[in-house]
Every structure is written in structure tokens, then in C-alpha cells.
Design a protein around this motif. Structure first.
Motif, PDB file in Angstrom:
ATOM      1  N   VAL A  64      14.447   0.771   2.256  1.00 15.33           N
ATOM      2  CA  VAL A  64      13.793   1.934   3.039  1.00 15.33           C
ATOM      3  C   VAL A  64      13.104   1.702   3.992  1.00 15.33           C
ATOM      4  O   VAL A  64      12.158   0.675   3.892  1.00 15.33           O
TER       5      VAL A  64
ATOM      6  N   ARG B 184      11.542  -1.442  -5.093  1.00 13.73           N
ATOM      7  CA  ARG B 184      12.828  -1.116  -3.930  1.00 13.73           C
ATOM      8  C   ARG B 184      12.193  -1.997  -2.794  1.00 13.73           C
ATOM      9  O   ARG B 184      11.147  -2.247  -2.305  1.00 13.73           O
TER      10      ARG B 184
ATOM     11  N   GLN C 220       1.884   1.535  -3.401  1.00 15.64           N
ATOM     12  CA  GLN C 220       1.174   2.188  -4.123  1.00 15.64           C
ATOM     13  C   GLN C 220       1.082   3.739  -4.166  1.00 15.64           C
ATOM     14  O   GLN C 220       0.961   4.585  -5.043  1.00 15.64           O
ATOM     15  N   GLU C 221       1.181   4.111  -2.916  1.00 17.03           N
ATOM     16  CA  GLU C 221       1.052   5.650  -2.600  1.00 17.03           C
ATOM     17  C   GLU C 221       2.204   6.190  -3.201  1.00 17.03           C
ATOM     18  O   GLU C 221       1.978   7.362  -3.876  1.00 17.03           O
ATOM     19  N   ASN C 222       3.433   5.624  -3.130  1.00 15.08           N
ATOM     20  CA  ASN C 222       4.551   6.553  -3.730  1.00 15.08           C
ATOM     21  C   ASN C 222       5.280   5.548  -4.681  1.00 15.08           C
ATOM     22  O   ASN C 222       6.264   4.641  -4.566  1.00 15.08           O
ATOM     23  N   PRO C 223       5.155   6.124  -6.180  1.00 16.55           N
ATOM     24  CA  PRO C 223       5.960   5.555  -6.937  1.00 16.55           C
ATOM     25  C   PRO C 223       7.561   5.315  -7.055  1.00 16.55           C
ATOM     26  O   PRO C 223       7.947   4.264  -7.443  1.00 16.55           O
TER      27      PRO C 223
ATOM     28  N   LEU D  21      10.071   2.603   6.648  1.00 12.80           N
ATOM     29  CA  LEU D  21       8.880   3.474   6.867  1.00 12.80           C
ATOM     30  C   LEU D  21       8.152   3.056   8.218  1.00 12.80           C
ATOM     31  O   LEU D  21       7.725   1.734   8.348  1.00 12.80           O
TER      32      LEU D  21
ATOM     33  N   LEU E 264       8.760   4.153  -4.535  1.00 14.22           N
ATOM     34  CA  LEU E 264       9.202   2.940  -3.695  1.00 14.22           C
ATOM     35  C   LEU E 264       8.855   1.781  -4.300  1.00 14.22           C
ATOM     36  O   LEU E 264       9.229   0.641  -3.965  1.00 14.22           O
ATOM     37  N   ARG E 265       8.393   1.661  -5.589  1.00 15.75           N
ATOM     38  CA  ARG E 265       8.171   0.729  -6.036  1.00 15.75           C
ATOM     39  C   ARG E 265       9.513  -0.006  -6.659  1.00 15.75           C
ATOM     40  O   ARG E 265      10.051   0.598  -7.344  1.00 15.75           O
TER      41      ARG E 265
ATOM     42  N   LEU F 124       0.961  -1.185   0.059  1.00 14.99           N
ATOM     43  CA  LEU F 124      -0.044  -0.080   0.020  1.00 14.99           C
ATOM     44  C   LEU F 124       0.755   1.177  -0.173  1.00 14.99           C
ATOM     45  O   LEU F 124       0.651   2.026  -0.702  1.00 14.99           O
ATOM     46  N   LEU F 125       1.934   1.208   0.357  1.00 18.38           N
ATOM     47  CA  LEU F 125       2.839   2.305   0.833  1.00 18.38           C
ATOM     48  C   LEU F 125       3.602   2.580  -0.486  1.00 18.38           C
ATOM     49  O   LEU F 125       3.788   3.486  -1.131  1.00 18.38           O
TER      50      LEU F 125
END
Lengths: 83, 404
Positions: free
Chosen positions: B65, B23, B15-18, B67, B20-21, B12-13
């Protein structure tokens, strides 16, 4: 990491039935065009829910929140790579 | 049909932040915490999983990363999943924060092709939560097998256990992917030479009973025959909770008596708020504390069911905790209210003091419901950081957070 901002902002957007989509917002003197809405969520603690919008603008992620009880928008957090 | 969102907390995080995809992402319970509670699929590939220390995770995946968990977002997403499922089938069950069972038995005319329906569900989830949110769908004739199919299917795919392929699944699936068989049971099974469900066919009922006792021998036999073990029945919908509990691990050892008292009161207020929202009271209360490698706990059963935060605090703090000669500093607290019963079936005491307290608690509950939890709170919590409710992946309080 996300940097905490929690500052009042102005938001423009489009209402469709049951849905609001922010299209741009002004933070300080700068206006940001929303390129994508990546996550929506609603948080309820008490009767009035807070609506969270995660949006991509200027190549980064901004977390916005809308408080219906006083019709206020806030920029809560902004993603800062490597922070 | 079993639906499981892949690496929920991290996905979900992402999805929220491209950014981070793709990674490795490790989710910590909060900023400053040192234990990974969830990992993205990229982090999992590098060996990072739930329970990995942040230090170890950094060693395994230097680019990881970290979070903090966003519990409110996870819970809201689960509520949206619930809405999707409720629009599709009359009978569904939220099994945990990121898992659900959909009963298609009565919908075969509506959805004649279960696998196609599974792909439809996957797309609906993407449409609602975002394109990056993938899910596994497992299909079979009961929940146990459907979950197993989903667990071992490649990420984002649909798999089905049928009468034709069940032996293959049983002969190849590792116990870590079998719901109901934990690590301890897996080790004990290994002593019998059993490393897959299929191996159980070569163990007699007598051997199983000798090794595992009357309960687990029957559970294991059921699993080996592709039947549902009892744990799925325990998750039955609308079952009244048997207990409400809350625990927290602090950032550092608490030496200050006022801090220990405040944290306990904070947890008690949350437990009692939830119990009262469900109109439940309890007859058994317990408190446990840990720290410096030591553990202390105490409990009490009462005749008159506990319905007020002040009553619970009096028992756990003033009666039980105050008798303990504190031998270590505390880092972990847990409070429990158990043996719950509905207010409807519990006689209400007519003692004037109890009635007065009830009016106070009712007023506080109403204000907190309207303006947010802890708007009205005990003076013990004033000038102190508040511990807010959070959800767990297991979603043990699903009836409270998701409703019936």
C-alpha cells in the motif's frame, strides 16, 4: 487510500485537563461513534495550531481536525480500502 | 542509550490505521511520486527499502500500500518524543527525526538498571504515540556503540554492548549497521579484506593511512577501538547551523521560465524565513539545478551578509542564474545560504535602502509567523502552487524545528 472530504462536522467528546477525546461526530445526517483514537497530532503554521485526530468509527479511519481560532471541526479525510 | 523508532514514517501511519498493520506499506514523498522514501517492517522483509522505485516495490510486494508522507505528523511525534526524553534525563540529544541519545551517566542512581530503564522508555513511547509504535533501545558507554547495539537488536527489543560482548558484536555486525561507515567506505575496506570492525585489528595504522588518508584512518581506528568517531561530535546540541538549504524535485521537467523562477523564489523564501527565525545571515549563496541528466550550479560569496529574501533572490536568480545559457530543462532545484553568522555579531548596514528592506522583511516575517508561512509572499509566487516546508529523516534543521 485516504479520500479527501474537508467538510464541516459536529463533534461531541470529553475534556480532561490538557486533553480532548472525541466520542462521536456527525457528518451530514449520519452520526458516528468513535471506537478508538489512533493518532493525535498538532500542526503549527502560524500562531494557532490545528489539532488532528485520527479516529476509528464504523470500521474505518477518519481524519478529523479542530481549528481553535474559529472553534471549527472538519472531517478532512476518510480511509477507503482499495481506492 | 540510543532510542530508535522502528520504521518511523510507516509505523506511525500503521498506528493511525489498524487496517494497515501487518501489511507492507511504502511511503512516497507525495501522491504521484515514484520513489519509496520509507517502508514498513513488513515491506522491508520483502526487500522494499528507502530508494526502491514504486514499480520495483510493487513487483517485490504486490500487496504493498503506497501512502504519501505526513511530514507534519512525523514532526509532531518527534516533538512528543523530545518531551518524553526531557522528562526522563537532563542530557538528551535528538539525533534524527526518529532517533535520540539519552545520557544516563549522571542518572545511574535514579536508573540503576539500564536495560529495565530502556524497556520503561519503550513503554512510555507506546503510551504516548500508540501501542503499535515499537522502538529499539541500544545501550553502551558511548553513542557509537549504543547506536550499533540498537541497530542490530531485534525489532522492539533492548540490547547492550558491554566489555564482555563487544568483540562478538564487532566480529558479527555488518557495516550497514555501523554508523559512520557508508557504502563507499565499505567497498574500500573490503579491498583490504575488512568486512567487520573486528578485522581492523589486523590492519596496521600505516596501512590504514596509506589506503584512507590521515582523517579516515584515525576515524576507523577509533571505531575499531570502540571509541566515538567525530561525526557524533558534529551533532552536538545547540550548535549553530552552518548553512540553511532547501531542495525540491518537480513532477516533470520545467521548460517555462516563469516556473523555474517561481520555484527558486519559493525555496529562497523558505530558506530566508528559517534563517531569520534563527537570527542568522549568510555570506555564501549557491544555486544548483538538474534535469535531463545534466547539472548546473553557481555560487557567490558576498562581503555584506545576506539577511533578506530579496537580496538572496537578486544574487541567485538575477546575477547567477541569468548568466547561465540554459542548456536543459529543470526538474530539481536547490538553494543554499551558508557561512552563517548571528545577527548579534554582524554589523547592520545603515544604507537607507537596506534599512527600508529590513523593515519590509520584518513585517512580512511577523505576519507569516502569526498567520502561517507564505501568507505574505513575493508577487513571483502569486497564482502558483506553493511548496511548503517539509522535514527530512535526518532532521538537518533540528535547531529550527525543535528549538534549543
Amino acid at each position: 487510500m485516504y479520500q479527501t472530504i474537508h467538510e464541516s462536522i459536529e463533534v461531541a467528546g470529553v475534556f480532561t485537563p490538557g486533553k480532548f477525546s472525541p466520542t462521536k461526530f456527525r457528518w451530514g445526517k449520519k452520526t458516528f461513534a468513535v471506537e478508538a483514537i489512533t493518532l493525535l497530532s498538532r500542526e503549527r503554521d502560524g500562531l494557532v495550531p490545528i489539532h488532528h485526530y485520527s479516529v476509528v468509527a464504523s470500521g474505518t479511519v477518519f481524519r478529523l481536525s479542530f481549528h481553535p481560532d474559529n472553534l471549527a471541526w472538519f472531517l478532512e479525510e476518510v480511509w477507503q480500502e482499495g481506492a | 542509550m540510543h532510542v530508535d523508532i522502528n520504521s518511523y514514517f510507516a509505523t506511525l501511519l500503521q498506528q493511525e490505521n489498524p487496517a494497515l498493520r501487518g501489511r507492507p506499506v511504502g511511503i512516497l514523498k507525495d501522491v504521484g511520486r515514484t520513489c519509496v522514501i520509507a517502508a514498513s517492517k513488513e515491506a522491508k522483509k520483502l526487500g522494499v527499502g528507502t530508494g526502491t522505485s514504486a514499480y520495483e516495490a510493487k513487483r517485490l510486494a504486490p500487496e504493498i500500500v503506497f501512502l504519501p508522507a505526513e511530514f507534519a505528523r512525523y514532526l509532531d511525534a518527534t516533538k512528543r518524543l523530545k518531551k518524553i526524553f526531557s522528562n526522563l534525563v537532563p542530557d538528551y540529544e535528538i539525533f534524527s527525526l526518529d532517533e535520540a541519545f539519552l545520557n544516563l551517566t549522571d542518572c545511574t542512581r535514579l536508573y540503576p538498571d539500564a536495560q529495565e530503564f530502556g524497556r520503561h522508555v519503550q513503554q512510555l513511547i507506546k503510551d504516548d504515540l500508540g501501542e503499535f509504535v515499537t522502538s529499539n533501545v541500544g545501550i553502551s558507554w558511548n553513542r557509537f556503540l549504543a547506536k550499533m547495539a540498537g541497530e542490530i537488536a531485534p525489532k522492539g527489543s533492548v540490547a547492550e554492548i558491554t566489555a564482555e560482548n563487544i568483540d562478538h558484536y564487532f566480529a558479527t555486525t555488518e557495516f550497514k549497521d555501523v554508523c559512520g561507515i557508508g557504502r563507499r567506505l565499505e567497498k574500500r575496506l573490503a579491498h583490504l579484506g575488512v568486512t567487520r570492525l573486528y578485522d581492523l585489528h589486523f590492519v596496521t595504522d600505516e596501512q590504514l593511512e596509506t589506503e584512507f588518508g590521515p582523517y579516515w584512518s584515525k576515524e576507523l581506528r577509533k571505531m575499531s577501538e570502540g571509541k566515538e568517531p567525530s561525526l557524533f561530535a558534529h551533532h552536538a546540541k545547540n550548535e549553530q547551523p552552518k548553512s540553511v538549504s532547501r531542495s525540491i524535485t518537480g513532477f516533470s521537467l520545467a521548460k517555462d521560465e516563469a516556473e523555474i523562477r517561481a520555484v527558486m523564489r519559493n525555496l529562497i523564501d523558505e530558506v530566508m524565513y528559517k534563517a531569520r527565525e534563527m537570527q542568522l545571515s549568510g555570506r555564501w549563496a549557491a544555486v544548483s539545478l538538474s534535469g535531463e541528466g545534466q547539472h548546473w550550479w553557481s555560487h557567490q560569496r558576498v562581503d555584506m551578509p545576506i539577511r533578506h529574501a530579496q537580496e538572496l533572490f537578486d544574487i541567485l536568480y538575477h546575477q547567477l542564474y541569468s548568466q547561465w545559457d540554459r542548456t536543459f530543462n529543470v526538474i530539481r532545484w536547490r538553494v543554499v545560504l551558508s557561512d552563517l553568522g548571528s545577527w548579534e555579531t554582524t554589523p547592520e548596514p545603515w544604507l537607507p535602502d537596506w534599512q527600508r528592506q529590513e523593515k519590509l522583511e520584518q513585517a512580512a516575517q511577523e505576519l507569516n509567523k502569526r498567520f502561517g508561512l507564505f501568507t505574505v509572499r513575493s508577487g513571483v509566487l502569486l497564482q502558483r502552487p506553493l511548496i511548503r516546508p517539509e522535514v527530512t529523516g535526518y532532521l538537518g534543521d533540528r535547531q529550527y524545528v525543535l528549538g534549543p
